[in-house]
Design a protein around this motif. Structure first.
Motif, PDB file in Angstrom:
ATOM      1  N   CYS A  26      -2.382 -12.385  -1.097  1.00 45.90           N
ATOM      2  CA  CYS A  26      -1.478 -11.457  -1.779  1.00 45.90           C
ATOM      3  C   CYS A  26      -0.121 -11.468  -1.094  1.00 45.90           C
ATOM      4  CB  CYS A  26      -2.046 -10.041  -1.794  1.00 45.90           C
ATOM      5  SG  CYS A  26      -1.071  -8.944  -2.848  1.00 45.90           S
ATOM      6  N   ALA A  28       1.622  -8.805  -0.821  1.00 39.95           N
ATOM      7  CA  ALA A  28       1.840  -7.448  -0.309  1.00 39.95           C
ATOM      8  C   ALA A  28       0.669  -7.093   0.610  1.00 39.95           C
ATOM      9  CB  ALA A  28       1.919  -6.452  -1.465  1.00 39.95           C
ATOM     10  N   SER A  29       0.801  -5.953   1.220  1.00 36.73           N
ATOM     11  CA  SER A  29      -0.278  -5.462   2.083  1.00 36.73           C
ATOM     12  C   SER A  29      -0.297  -3.939   1.955  1.00 36.73           C
ATOM     13  CB  SER A  29      -0.002  -5.905   3.526  1.00 36.73           C
ATOM     14  OG  SER A  29      -0.982  -5.406   4.373  1.00 36.73           O
ATOM     15  N   PHE A  32      -3.096   1.292   0.714  1.00 45.75           N
ATOM     16  CA  PHE A  32      -4.294   1.760   0.019  1.00 45.75           C
ATOM     17  C   PHE A  32      -5.137   0.607  -0.516  1.00 45.75           C
ATOM     18  CE2 PHE A  32      -0.448   2.198  -2.621  1.00 45.75           C
ATOM     19  CZ  PHE A  32      -0.663   1.139  -3.487  1.00 45.75           C
ATOM     20  N   CYS A  33      -4.824  -0.628  -0.125  1.00 48.41           N
ATOM     21  CA  CYS A  33      -5.546  -1.771  -0.691  1.00 48.41           C
ATOM     22  C   CYS A  33      -7.024  -1.704  -0.330  1.00 48.41           C
ATOM     23  CB  CYS A  33      -4.958  -3.088  -0.205  1.00 48.41           C
ATOM     24  SG  CYS A  33      -5.777  -4.506  -0.976  1.00 48.41           S
ATOM     25  N   ARG A  35      -9.053  -3.946  -0.147  1.00 46.32           N
ATOM     26  CA  ARG A  35      -9.489  -5.069   0.710  1.00 46.32           C
ATOM     27  C   ARG A  35      -9.612  -4.640   2.177  1.00 46.32           C
ATOM     28  NH1 ARG A  35      -5.438  -9.828  -0.237  1.00 46.32           N
ATOM     29  NH2 ARG A  35      -4.044  -8.216   0.538  1.00 46.32           N
ATOM     30  N   GLY A  78      -6.898 -10.043  -4.687  1.00 44.21           N
ATOM     31  CA  GLY A  78      -5.698 -10.793  -4.360  1.00 44.21           C
ATOM     32  C   GLY A  78      -4.765 -10.796  -5.550  1.00 44.21           C
ATOM     33  N   ASN A 106       0.886  -7.508  -9.064  1.00 49.04           N
ATOM     34  CA  ASN A 106       1.862  -6.696  -8.327  1.00 49.04           C
ATOM     35  C   ASN A 106       3.291  -6.959  -8.820  1.00 49.04           C
ATOM     36  OD1 ASN A 106       2.654  -9.138  -7.149  1.00 49.04           O
ATOM     37  ND2 ASN A 106       1.550  -8.759  -5.233  1.00 49.04           N
TER      38      ASN A 106
HETATM   39  S1  SF4 Z   1      -3.424  -3.442  -3.698  1.00 48.68           S
HETATM   40 FE1  SF4 Z   1      -3.030  -5.320  -4.877  1.00 48.68          FE
HETATM   41  S2  SF4 Z   1      -0.865  -5.783  -4.446  1.00 48.68           S
HETATM   42 FE2  SF4 Z   1      -1.557  -4.360  -2.845  1.00 48.68          FE
HETATM   43  S3  SF4 Z   1      -2.229  -5.660  -1.145  1.00 48.68           S
HETATM   44 FE3  SF4 Z   1      -4.046  -5.186  -2.395  1.00 48.68          FE
HETATM   45  S4  SF4 Z   1      -4.212  -6.920  -3.808  1.00 48.68           S
HETATM   46 FE4  SF4 Z   1      -2.124  -6.949  -2.980  1.00 48.68          FE
END
Ligand code: SF4
Length: 200
Positions: A26, A28-29, A32-33, A35, A78, A106
């Motif tokens: 991704c 971005a980071s 609140f992701c 992942r 992602g 995103n």
């Molecule tokens: S929420 Fe979406 S845009 Fe933000 S880091 Fe996670 S995968 Fe990327």
């Protein structure tokens, strides 16, 4: 629910849709992701051992009755537009089979793919709808919450959204319901642009 027979979860089912998970990368980071808090959603592990090829994705899709889904959605763990070529090819394959396709993104696609006309490619491939993460009412807050790798990501996300709308793609802008953001202001931004709005 049916799980992919492959080791990796390339697809998963929820809400009457089929979701495709084609990358873990991704641009971005976000704070609140999901992942950062989990290995997946709805009980599916979305961590990929490798990014699936177009052939691998289509082989999986060929095992499914695609007519039973409302939409097939590029989303997952992602940013799908990091794999623009693969996404466009799979979208075209799905569109040829009369499947409705959506992208969850995103909105950084033009920064990720600076030499491409992303919106035209999506439109031409048959992408019906795009859901763009707006995520904040200002660039400053966006940078704090989403920590994008590119400068000007907030503006690029807004421009990408307008471009997609102009191309006749249905657009929804979304925010995560976190206390830091002003949801009413975000909704106004979405509606001023001409997009639908959704709190996810
Ligand atoms: S929420 Fe979406 S845009 Fe933000 S880091 Fe996670 S995968 Fe990327």
């Amino acid at each position: 629910m049916t799980e992919s027979t492959a080791k990796d979860t390339i697809y998963y089912e929820a809400h009457g849709n089929l979701y495709l998970n084609i990358t873990n990368k991704c641009s971005a980071s976000c704070v609140f992701c999901i992942r950062d808090f989990s290995d997946g959603v709805y009980g599916y592990n979305l961590r990929l051992s490798h990014e699936p090829t177009v052939d691998e994705i289509i082989s999986e899709l060929e095992t499914l009755d695609l007519s039973k889904y409302k939409e097939v959605v590029f989303t997952g763990f992602g940013e799908p537009t990091i794999r623009l070529d693969e996404m466009v090819e799979v979208t075209r394959w799905l569109t040829e089979r009369n499947v409705t396709v959506r992208l969850d993104t995103n909105g950084h696609a033009n920064l990720i793919n600076p030499d491409r006309d992303v919106v035209s490619e999506l439109k031409y491939a048959g992408m019906s709808a795009v859901s763009v993460s707006l995520n904040a009412e200002s660039e400053e807050l966006y940078n704090e919450l989403c920590r994008p790798i590119y400068d000007n990501s907030y503006q690029a996300m807004l421009d990408f959204t307008r471009e997609a709308l102009d191309a006749g793609i249905h657009i929804r802008m979304t925010v995560v319901g976190v206390p830091e953001i002003d949801i009413e202001k975000c909704e106004r931004i979405a509606h001023d642009i001409g997009a639908d709005f959704h709190v996810r």
